[in-house]
Design a protein around this motif. Structure first.
Motif, PDB file in Angstrom:
ATOM      1  N   ASN A 222       0.774  -1.292  -0.044  1.00  0.00           N
ATOM      2  CA  ASN A 222      -0.018   0.032   0.026  1.00  0.00           C
ATOM      3  C   ASN A 222       0.830   1.091   0.130  1.00  0.00           C
ATOM      4  O   ASN A 222       0.585   2.154  -0.755  1.00  0.00           O
ATOM      5  CB  ASN A 222      -0.881   0.012   1.062  1.00  0.00           C
ATOM      6  CG  ASN A 222      -2.058  -0.961   0.961  1.00  0.00           C
ATOM      7  OD1 ASN A 222      -2.245  -1.379  -0.169  1.00  0.00           O
ATOM      8  ND2 ASN A 222      -3.065  -1.196   2.049  1.00  0.00           N
ATOM      9  N   PRO A 223       2.027   1.515   0.875  1.00  0.00           N
ATOM     10  CA  PRO A 223       2.673   2.563   0.837  1.00  0.00           C
ATOM     11  C   PRO A 223       3.429   2.885  -0.606  1.00  0.00           C
ATOM     12  O   PRO A 223       3.562   3.967  -1.162  1.00  0.00           O
ATOM     13  CB  PRO A 223       3.935   2.462   1.964  1.00  0.00           C
ATOM     14  CG  PRO A 223       3.287   1.354   2.895  1.00  0.00           C
ATOM     15  CD  PRO A 223       2.201   0.405   1.864  1.00  0.00           C
ATOM     16  N   LEU A 224       3.741   1.736  -1.423  1.00  0.00           N
ATOM     17  CA  LEU A 224       4.340   2.040  -2.635  1.00  0.00           C
ATOM     18  C   LEU A 224       3.207   1.974  -3.682  1.00  0.00           C
ATOM     19  O   LEU A 224       3.864   2.278  -4.967  1.00  0.00           O
ATOM     20  CB  LEU A 224       5.114   0.513  -2.899  1.00  0.00           C
ATOM     21  CG  LEU A 224       6.546   0.410  -2.269  1.00  0.00           C
ATOM     22  CD1 LEU A 224       7.222  -0.909  -2.213  1.00  0.00           C
ATOM     23  CD2 LEU A 224       7.446   1.584  -2.365  1.00  0.00           C
ATOM     24  N   GLY A 225       2.041   1.959  -3.453  1.00  0.00           N
ATOM     25  CA  GLY A 225       1.011   2.068  -4.504  1.00  0.00           C
ATOM     26  C   GLY A 225       0.908   0.825  -5.388  1.00  0.00           C
ATOM     27  O   GLY A 225       0.235   0.801  -6.452  1.00  0.00           O
ATOM     28  N   HIS A 296      13.890   0.183  -4.055  1.00  0.00           N
ATOM     29  CA  HIS A 296      15.094  -0.227  -3.858  1.00  0.00           C
ATOM     30  C   HIS A 296      16.458   0.437  -4.094  1.00  0.00           C
ATOM     31  O   HIS A 296      17.458   0.369  -3.975  1.00  0.00           O
ATOM     32  CB  HIS A 296      15.186  -1.858  -4.376  1.00  0.00           C
ATOM     33  CG  HIS A 296      14.769  -2.691  -3.177  1.00  0.00           C
ATOM     34  ND1 HIS A 296      15.157  -3.430  -2.362  1.00  0.00           N
ATOM     35  CD2 HIS A 296      13.266  -3.321  -3.229  1.00  0.00           C
ATOM     36  CE1 HIS A 296      14.401  -4.307  -1.469  1.00  0.00           C
ATOM     37  NE2 HIS A 296      13.158  -4.137  -1.981  1.00  0.00           N
ATOM     38  N   VAL A 297      16.288   1.079  -5.463  1.00  0.00           N
ATOM     39  CA  VAL A 297      17.177   1.983  -5.839  1.00  0.00           C
ATOM     40  C   VAL A 297      17.498   3.356  -5.367  1.00  0.00           C
ATOM     41  O   VAL A 297      18.013   4.131  -5.518  1.00  0.00           O
ATOM     42  CB  VAL A 297      17.124   2.023  -7.413  1.00  0.00           C
ATOM     43  CG1 VAL A 297      17.353   0.752  -7.893  1.00  0.00           C
ATOM     44  CG2 VAL A 297      16.134   2.872  -7.847  1.00  0.00           C
ATOM     45  N   GLY A 298      16.143   3.563  -4.352  1.00  0.00           N
ATOM     46  CA  GLY A 298      16.346   5.105  -3.612  1.00  0.00           C
ATOM     47  C   GLY A 298      15.650   6.143  -4.114  1.00  0.00           C
ATOM     48  O   GLY A 298      15.854   6.993  -3.675  1.00  0.00           O
ATOM     49  N   THR A 299      14.732   6.011  -4.971  1.00  0.00           N
ATOM     50  CA  THR A 299      14.067   6.846  -5.719  1.00  0.00           C
ATOM     51  C   THR A 299      12.484   7.143  -5.491  1.00  0.00           C
ATOM     52  O   THR A 299      11.780   7.957  -5.944  1.00  0.00           O
ATOM     53  CB  THR A 299      14.294   7.077  -7.165  1.00  0.00           C
ATOM     54  OG1 THR A 299      13.902   6.037  -7.901  1.00  0.00           O
ATOM     55  CG2 THR A 299      15.641   7.273  -7.442  1.00  0.00           C
ATOM     56  N   HIS A 300      11.769   6.287  -4.756  1.00  0.00           N
ATOM     57  CA  HIS A 300      10.430   6.183  -4.571  1.00  0.00           C
ATOM     58  C   HIS A 300      10.277   7.217  -3.584  1.00  0.00           C
ATOM     59  O   HIS A 300      10.719   7.404  -2.445  1.00  0.00           O
ATOM     60  CB  HIS A 300       9.917   4.691  -4.125  1.00  0.00           C
ATOM     61  CG  HIS A 300       8.512   4.525  -4.147  1.00  0.00           C
ATOM     62  ND1 HIS A 300       7.605   5.126  -3.226  1.00  0.00           N
ATOM     63  CD2 HIS A 300       7.882   4.004  -5.171  1.00  0.00           C
ATOM     64  CE1 HIS A 300       6.384   4.847  -3.674  1.00  0.00           C
ATOM     65  NE2 HIS A 300       6.429   4.221  -4.752  1.00  0.00           N
ATOM     66  N   PRO A 301       9.045   8.097  -3.612  1.00  0.00           N
ATOM     67  CA  PRO A 301       8.738   9.342  -2.797  1.00  0.00           C
ATOM     68  C   PRO A 301       8.237   8.803  -1.561  1.00  0.00           C
ATOM     69  O   PRO A 301       8.153   9.629  -0.485  1.00  0.00           O
ATOM     70  CB  PRO A 301       7.879  10.146  -3.725  1.00  0.00           C
ATOM     71  CG  PRO A 301       6.898   9.250  -4.541  1.00  0.00           C
ATOM     72  CD  PRO A 301       8.094   8.211  -5.045  1.00  0.00           C
TER      73      PRO A 301
END
Length: 577
Positions: A222-225, A296-301
């Motif tokens: 859910n947090p990741l959509g 995992h690559v560090g760019t998700h808001p």
């Protein structure tokens, strides 16, 4: 018609030469090196990727494929190719759901990390601190095994897929592990195991008080959509946009399941979700796995875990000297936590492969470069691994890696594997004795027992025994279970006909005028698991779980009394008086 999400083309990032004034020869050498350095080649265009994938699907005979690529931390391509089901005009798109097999293991490790961040677990907690009834093959290992051990492939338990059609649930599965011998000593070396990731599911459920799917949904998806991602077959199969798995029609073809030239058919989804998750069983799409890769690559808001937890899950823990074909690196590497990791050219590759009946999946990341690629197919195929290696090479690889023929390398691997399988079968056929059972068939009938598989009943009957439909879903192999058995076509059918004649001649026909034969029966997940025995030679029989041959050898004492059974995958059973 494909659905795609594409980042506009940008040149690859490079580091410039520092503008530092150097003295003498050092300055000249630096200037010459800077002049000689050629710019990094641009990434492949979407049109180039399309052409490559469509050609590759024809080469590997794949019905449908999902593909997601993250580049410089953003979605570069999210799309589908081919059809969801052979014989129907149902195109794969970016939202089509696929089962991703062992690519689920990274989600298993992440749910553990979430509990650690909540303060409900520590990585070095003993398993028995949370699951007091848990046991392994020896008391010391049982007491010493820690949380971090179960996600780093170093426990030594192996993978006990043959239990899946028999056990009632995850706890039943785990309670049978003390009856297995370890593949290697605890923490001695890398040894791939599904069993310990089955344990992660039970641990998460025990500590959180909720089932694994619900916990993963609340804390990760859910947090990741990732709103359609699930670990349950029912909602996935109810979705109008899910891929159907495909398998080879020939039931006794036991070469590599990726072999081309064999006819395919759609088959039902198969896995025991209340056992295997999160070792396998997560179901997702190209659009939604894109968000997982960006995290995992560090760019998700909206990351659901801290960067420290992600970096720990990518950190090498268990040395891998000889990588498997699904690993996104070459030469020695390591298993981290739900991920494998090592060097791919000049970059660090992090990734995993997945296999379920009729599905294959591969995910590969270069986190420092903001790159990720995920590929999945709706048949068992090497293509996802070929595609992720090719994409890694084209986006972040060296010139040498970009120039390699990845198709040819994997095709050679499949051919070599099949050669070994067929040679082993030829040797088995050559060793076969032209000799019938040493005692009448009724002498083998009886009840046998071991702690691993439970009760085995051998019956002599003239009942019709239909082809086995496993409780996991269909006539077919255990997902991931290797078979080294018969060649396709003639040898299989001829062997079955001869075995039937052997049984008939040994014991005649029953009251209904039908042939008498031995049948093995186990207690199963939903119903009895029944498999006819085909005589091989003397006191050796074969039984078939779909396309997996299980050898059955009866043991006799000096008075020709049958005292036990030795069975492939299940071990030794003692006869119950």
């Amino acid at each position: 018609m494909t659905s795609r999400n594409r980042l506009s083309m940008q040149p690859a990032r490079r580091r410039g030469v520092p503008a530092t004034v150097l003295l003498g020869a050092a300055f000249l050498l630096a200037a010459q090196a800077a002049q000689a350095q050629s710019p990094a080649p641009p990434p492949p265009t979407v049109e180039e990727i399309d052409a490559w994938v469509e050609d590759a699907m024809a080469r590997w005979e794949v019905p449908g494929l999902g593909l997601a690529i993250v580049y410089e931390g953003e979605s570069y391509l999210s799309t589908g190719y081919g059809v969801r089901e052979l014989g129907r005009d149902t195109p794969v798109d970016a939202g089509t759901l696929f089962s991703i097999g062992s690519c689920s293991k990274a989600f298993g490790a992440a749910t553990i990390a979430s509990l650690v961040e909540e303060g409900k677990l520590r990585w070095d907690d003993r398993i028995t601190d949370h699951i007091p009834w848990f046991r392994l093959h020896d008391p010391w290992t049982t007491q010493e095994i820690r949380v971090r051990d179960i996600v780093t492939h170093r426990v030594g338990t192996g993978s006990n897929q043959p239990l899946r059609p028999l056990v009632a649930d995850r706890r039943d599965y785990l309670m049978r592990l003390p009856h297995t011998d370890p593949d290697h000593a605890f923490r001695d070396r890398y040894g791939y195991t599904n069993d310990m990731f089955v344990l992660t599911g039970h641990l998460v459920e025990t500590v959180s008080g909720t089932d694994w799917d619900a916990y993963a949904r609340e804390k990760l998806w859910n947090p990741l959509g990732m709103t359609t991602t699930t670990a349950r077959m029912a909602p996935a199969n109810a979705s109008p946009n899910h891929a159907e798995p495909h398998a080879i029609i020939e039931r006794r073809f036991i070469g590599n399941a990726a072999t081309t030239g064999m006819p395919l058919e759609p088959v039902p989804w198969q896995y025991a979700e209340d056992v295997t998750v999160p070792s396998g069983g997560v179901i997702t799409s190209a659009d939604e796995i894109t968000e997982w890769m960006r995290f995992h690559v560090g760019t998700h808001p909206n990351p659901p875990l801290s960067r420290a937890s992600v970096e720990l899950m990518h950190t090498p823990h268990t040395v891998i000297r000889n990588p498997s074909s699904w690993m996104p690196f070459e030469g020695p590497g390591a298993y981290a936590m739900g991920w494998s990791t090592g060097r791919f050219g000049d970059v660090t590759g992090v990734g995993h492969g997945g296999n379920a009946l009729g599905f294959n999946c591969s995910i590969a990341l270069a986190p420092e470069q903001g790159f990720g690629v995920w590929a999945t197919t709706n048949r068992n195929s090497e293509l996802p691994w070929v595609l992720t290696q090719w994409a890694m090479a084209r986006f972040v690889g060296t010139e040498e890696l970009r120039s390699r023929d990845w198709h040819a390398e994997f095709e050679r691997s499949v051919a070599e594997g099949n050669r070994r399988v067929f040679e082993a079968e030829e040797a088995r056929q050559a060793a076969r004795l032209d000799q019938g059972p040493s005692v009448p068939l009724e002498a083998y009938a009886g009840t046998y027992r071991n702690g691993y598989a439970g009760e085995l009943r051998i019956r002599l009957t003239d009942e019709e025994v239909p082809p086995l439909m496993p409780a996991e879903g269909r006539l077919g192999r255990w997902d991931g279970t290797p078979g080294v058995h018969e060649r396709p076509a003639a040898s299989a059918s001829a062997g079955a006909q001869r075995n039937g004649a052997d049984n008939g001649s040994a014991n005649g026909v029953g009251a209904r005028g039908r042939e008498m034969r031995l049948v093995a029966e186990f207690d199963g997940r939903e119903r009895s698991v029944r498999m006819p025995l085909e005589h091989w030679h003397v006191d050796r029989f074969d039984m078939w779980f779909g396309d997996v041959r299980i050898g059955v050898s009866f043991m006799l004492d000096a008075t020709a009394r049958v005292t036990g059974v030795e069975m492939d995958y299940y071990g030794r059973f003692e006869r119950v008086p």
